[in-house]
Design a protein around this motif. Sequence first.
Motif, PDB file in Angstrom:
ATOM      1  N   ALA A 444     -70.292  26.080-117.133  1.00 34.91           N
ATOM      2  CA  ALA A 444     -71.096  26.394-115.948  1.00 34.91           C
ATOM      3  C   ALA A 444     -70.619  25.545-114.766  1.00 34.91           C
ATOM      4  O   ALA A 444     -70.493  26.036-113.643  1.00 34.91           O
ATOM      5  CB  ALA A 444     -72.570  26.143-116.243  1.00 34.91           C
ATOM      6  N   LYS A 446     -67.592  24.131-114.517  1.00 37.66           N
ATOM      7  CA  LYS A 446     -66.202  24.472-114.218  1.00 37.66           C
ATOM      8  C   LYS A 446     -66.095  25.748-113.383  1.00 37.66           C
ATOM      9  O   LYS A 446     -65.221  25.874-112.532  1.00 37.66           O
ATOM     10  CB  LYS A 446     -65.484  24.675-115.565  1.00 37.66           C
ATOM     11  N   TYR A 447     -66.996  26.715-113.640  1.00 40.16           N
ATOM     12  CA  TYR A 447     -66.849  28.012-112.982  1.00 40.16           C
ATOM     13  C   TYR A 447     -67.894  28.236-111.883  1.00 40.16           C
ATOM     14  O   TYR A 447     -68.233  29.373-111.573  1.00 40.16           O
ATOM     15  CB  TYR A 447     -66.895  29.132-114.031  1.00 40.16           C
ATOM     16  N   ASP A 471     -75.976  29.578-114.309  1.00 42.80           N
ATOM     17  CA  ASP A 471     -75.294  29.042-113.117  1.00 42.80           C
ATOM     18  C   ASP A 471     -75.250  30.095-112.021  1.00 42.80           C
ATOM     19  O   ASP A 471     -75.579  31.258-112.238  1.00 42.80           O
ATOM     20  CB  ASP A 471     -73.881  28.567-113.484  1.00 42.80           C
ATOM     21  N   ILE A 474     -68.953  31.952-110.302  1.00 38.50           N
ATOM     22  CA  ILE A 474     -68.096  33.112-110.002  1.00 38.50           C
ATOM     23  C   ILE A 474     -68.447  34.339-110.855  1.00 38.50           C
ATOM     24  O   ILE A 474     -68.008  35.434-110.545  1.00 38.50           O
ATOM     25  CB  ILE A 474     -66.601  32.767-110.202  1.00 38.50           C
ATOM     26  N   GLY A 475     -69.217  34.147-111.909  1.00 43.43           N
ATOM     27  CA  GLY A 475     -69.604  35.282-112.746  1.00 43.43           C
ATOM     28  C   GLY A 475     -68.421  35.857-113.512  1.00 43.43           C
ATOM     29  O   GLY A 475     -67.279  35.392-113.378  1.00 43.43           O
ATOM     30  N   ILE A 476     -68.700  36.875-114.325  1.00 40.22           N
ATOM     31  CA  ILE A 476     -67.647  37.460-115.188  1.00 40.22           C
ATOM     32  C   ILE A 476     -67.731  38.977-115.080  1.00 40.22           C
ATOM     33  O   ILE A 476     -68.816  39.555-115.203  1.00 40.22           O
ATOM     34  CB  ILE A 476     -67.864  37.039-116.663  1.00 40.22           C
ATOM     35  N   TYR A 489     -59.173  33.362-125.639  1.00 42.93           N
ATOM     36  CA  TYR A 489     -59.297  34.332-124.545  1.00 42.93           C
ATOM     37  C   TYR A 489     -59.701  33.615-123.265  1.00 42.93           C
ATOM     38  O   TYR A 489     -60.654  32.839-123.236  1.00 42.93           O
ATOM     39  CB  TYR A 489     -60.345  35.416-124.866  1.00 42.93           C
ATOM     40  N   VAL A 491     -60.207  34.549-119.002  1.00 44.37           N
ATOM     41  CA  VAL A 491     -60.172  35.589-117.974  1.00 44.37           C
ATOM     42  C   VAL A 491     -59.000  35.276-117.057  1.00 44.37           C
ATOM     43  O   VAL A 491     -58.780  34.113-116.703  1.00 44.37           O
ATOM     44  CB  VAL A 491     -61.488  35.593-117.170  1.00 44.37           C
ATOM     45  N   GLY A 501     -57.849  25.171-119.043  1.00 41.09           N
ATOM     46  CA  GLY A 501     -58.698  25.408-120.213  1.00 41.09           C
ATOM     47  C   GLY A 501     -57.873  25.981-121.345  1.00 41.09           C
ATOM     48  O   GLY A 501     -56.738  26.408-121.138  1.00 41.09           O
ATOM     49  N   PHE A 502     -58.459  25.968-122.530  1.00 38.25           N
ATOM     50  CA  PHE A 502     -57.735  26.480-123.701  1.00 38.25           C
ATOM     51  C   PHE A 502     -58.283  27.808-124.203  1.00 38.25           C
ATOM     52  O   PHE A 502     -57.704  28.447-125.053  1.00 38.25           O
ATOM     53  CB  PHE A 502     -57.813  25.475-124.848  1.00 38.25           C
ATOM     54  N   GLY A 503     -59.462  28.168-123.718  1.00 44.65           N
ATOM     55  CA  GLY A 503     -60.054  29.426-124.188  1.00 44.65           C
ATOM     56  C   GLY A 503     -60.610  29.312-125.597  1.00 44.65           C
ATOM     57  O   GLY A 503     -60.703  30.310-126.296  1.00 44.65           O
ATOM     58  N   ILE A 504     -60.981  28.093-126.015  1.00 42.30           N
ATOM     59  CA  ILE A 504     -61.599  28.030-127.352  1.00 42.30           C
ATOM     60  C   ILE A 504     -63.077  27.633-127.291  1.00 42.30           C
ATOM     61  O   ILE A 504     -63.786  27.755-128.283  1.00 42.30           O
ATOM     62  CB  ILE A 504     -60.863  27.098-128.355  1.00 42.30           C
ATOM     63  N   GLY A 505     -63.538  27.181-126.110  1.00 45.67           N
ATOM     64  CA  GLY A 505     -64.921  26.720-125.992  1.00 45.67           C
ATOM     65  C   GLY A 505     -65.920  27.786-126.418  1.00 45.67           C
ATOM     66  O   GLY A 505     -66.742  27.569-127.317  1.00 45.67           O
ATOM     67  N   LEU A 506     -65.836  28.971-125.813  1.00 40.14           N
ATOM     68  CA  LEU A 506     -66.820  30.019-126.129  1.00 40.14           C
ATOM     69  C   LEU A 506     -66.612  30.585-127.530  1.00 40.14           C
ATOM     70  O   LEU A 506     -67.563  31.022-128.175  1.00 40.14           O
ATOM     71  CB  LEU A 506     -66.748  31.149-125.093  1.00 40.14           C
ATOM     72  N   TYR A 507     -65.361  30.535-127.999  1.00 40.36           N
ATOM     73  CA  TYR A 507     -65.110  30.987-129.368  1.00 40.36           C
ATOM     74  C   TYR A 507     -65.886  30.096-130.343  1.00 40.36           C
ATOM     75  O   TYR A 507     -66.554  30.575-131.269  1.00 40.36           O
ATOM     76  CB  TYR A 507     -63.598  30.954-129.639  1.00 40.36           C
TER      77      TYR A 507
HETATM   78  P1  ADP Z   1     -61.874  27.905-121.123  1.00 36.94           P
HETATM   79  O1  ADP Z   1     -61.208  26.772-121.770  1.00 36.94           O
HETATM   80  O2  ADP Z   1     -60.922  28.845-120.458  1.00 36.94           O
HETATM   81  O3  ADP Z   1     -63.003  27.532-120.239  1.00 36.94           O
HETATM   82  P2  ADP Z   1     -63.854  29.219-122.790  1.00 36.94           P
HETATM   83  O4  ADP Z   1     -63.718  29.829-124.134  1.00 36.94           O
HETATM   84  O5  ADP Z   1     -64.864  28.152-122.658  1.00 36.94           O
HETATM   85  O6  ADP Z   1     -62.423  28.771-122.357  1.00 36.94           O
HETATM   86  O7  ADP Z   1     -64.210  30.380-121.788  1.00 36.94           O
HETATM   87  C1  ADP Z   1     -63.468  31.569-121.818  1.00 36.94           C
HETATM   88  C2  ADP Z   1     -63.427  32.203-120.437  1.00 36.94           C
HETATM   89  O8  ADP Z   1     -64.727  32.652-120.080  1.00 36.94           O
HETATM   90  C3  ADP Z   1     -63.039  31.265-119.332  1.00 36.94           C
HETATM   91  O9  ADP Z   1     -61.630  31.243-119.177  1.00 36.94           O
HETATM   92  C4  ADP Z   1     -63.747  31.819-118.117  1.00 36.94           C
HETATM   93  O10 ADP Z   1     -62.935  32.770-117.485  1.00 36.94           O
HETATM   94  C5  ADP Z   1     -64.956  32.531-118.685  1.00 36.94           C
HETATM   95  N1  ADP Z   1     -66.215  31.773-118.499  1.00 36.94           N
HETATM   96  C6  ADP Z   1     -66.822  30.988-119.410  1.00 36.94           C
HETATM   97  N2  ADP Z   1     -67.972  30.496-118.910  1.00 36.94           N
HETATM   98  C7  ADP Z   1     -68.093  30.990-117.669  1.00 36.94           C
HETATM   99  C8  ADP Z   1     -69.088  30.861-116.627  1.00 36.94           C
HETATM  100  N3  ADP Z   1     -70.187  30.104-116.786  1.00 36.94           N
HETATM  101  N4  ADP Z   1     -68.880  31.524-115.464  1.00 36.94           N
HETATM  102  C9  ADP Z   1     -67.782  32.292-115.307  1.00 36.94           C
HETATM  103  N5  ADP Z   1     -66.817  32.456-116.243  1.00 36.94           N
HETATM  104  C10 ADP Z   1     -66.979  31.819-117.405  1.00 36.94           C
END
Ligand code: ADP
Length: 541
Positions: A444, A446-447, A471, A474-476, A489, A491, A501-507
């Motif tokens: 939240a 970071k974006y 938050d 920038i939204g998705i 993954y 965006v 970023g590595f794209g593993i946080g949400l995973y």
């Molecule tokens: P990263 O290391 O890229 O942050 P995450 O797995 O945490 O990897 O998130 C994957 C992608 O989801 C991010 O690259 C970002 O584009 C999008 N994202 C995650 N959280 C948010 C958020 N709060 N607002 C906008 N985009 C988000």
Amino acid sequence: MFYHTGITHSFNDQRADIVVDGILQTFYFKFSYQPFKDQDGQITGVFCFANDVTELVLSRQRLAASEESARSAIAAARLGTFDKDLVTGEMFWDARCREMFDIAQEKQVSYEDDFLPGLHPADRERVNSHIVNFAFIKALSDGDYDVEYRAIGAGDKKTRWIRSRGKVFFNDDNHPIRFIGTVFEITDIKLADEKSALLSAIIQSSYDAIISINLHGMIESWNKAAERMFGFTSDEIVGQSILKIIPPEKVEEERQILYGLKNDERLEHFETKRLTKDGKLLDISITVSPIKNDADEIIGLSKIARDITDQKLAEMRKNDFITIASHELKTPLTTIKSYVQLLLAKARAADDAFRIDALSRVEKQANKMSVLIQNFLNNAKLLEGKFDLDVERFNMHELLLEVEHYAKILSPTHQIVLKDCDDVSVVADRDKIAQVMENLVSNAVKYSPVNTTIIIGCKKINGQAQISVTDTGIGIDKKDQGKLFDRFYRVENDKLKNVAGFGIGLYLVAEILRFHDSRILVESTANVGSKFYFNLPISMD
Ligand code: ADP
């Protein structure tokens, strides 16, 4: 009347209904009335000759009826007809034949002026030669004629594909005397053939294996890439069961896929394993979709498979490397953090503003690093199947206070607010839920632009605790929302190209919650903001 005029009168095909053997029957007669004269030429009587022509009349009627039915069959089959008298050179084309060459109904047609010029230039010589040098030679063709060509409409210049079949009749000297036959437009069939030839060429040249199976799991088609990937030739495997390339432990999975597809579900980029002819296991990514007939019924499935064995190996090496590096970093980092805390305490006691500031920065960065390392280690555990939960009952409110406190230190650029937080307890893995929250809050931050507010919430909804992070960042985009929780993954767009970023946080968030029988949900609008939330059952004791 005959008596007076003396002229012979004949009547053809006269119908007479006569009772024979007690049954009224229809006969046809040819009557002829001739005068009977005496020696002086005087008419003294009349001869009446009656010839029974019933058979003849009936067979003529039958012939007319069968000609009529042939005519309607020709019309119904949308066949055109032609008839060329090879002795006089006269040629007859019916209305439909003329439509195919787009020639006026009343025009006198000829082979040289209408038929040959009406053929596509690329077909003209072939067809002419087929007629003259083959069909017209009895010894070669026995009079049979069957050819396909393109006609170009004389008026509309439209190209039509035509199939023409016919018969050549010969005289006793084997000279052709008559050529009759039919023409049938096959443009649609030809175009469909061309289209399917094109598709099949694409399928054959594809780098991915493309296989189709019927609903009984029997292979119906198998392209070149499938031959290369699995080692079976198309001849060897078409008609065989798909189980030939499925390892025993994946059979149930295949059954589920078949079941899902019968319910019209499509499966994209699903990673699994397959067997080659020589027993080697391949890592593949497959997309499975139903094949339907014209009535929209599912009659089989198509599978597009890509060999990702090398990619998997590279991924494994990368993961191994990250895991080892993370383990190696973890211990020194813990030491750094404890010394920093010690020094920070001393600096605070001495009220040394510079040291407090510098050490706070060090502590912040060290904390960020430790979240990252924790993520890597969890990722490795998930990959190795060693991920497990350490469940306890705890107060969610207290945990969220800690998260808020920690986030405030880490992200002084944003307002972190704990709002609407009900006092609830849950049974879960406290550390892992803390990691979930740390990931969601750090995303939240970071974006979202600096100085915006991030709200951590916890509400009781239907006996569940709903925990959320909201938050105004920038939204998705909708198209990315489904993939956010895939490993690695990220965006990709201009706004994000400089965000690391590595794209593993949400995973990991998704996996940790999956282990808790829960799931992460997102509501987000591009340029407005995002809300990530999940539910955990409230514990009453
Ligand atoms: P990263 O290391 O890229 O942050 P995450 O797995 O945490 O990897 O998130 C994957 C992608 O989801 C991010 O690259 C970002 O584009 C999008 N994202 C995650 N959280 C948010 C958020 N709060 N607002 C906008 N985009 C988000």
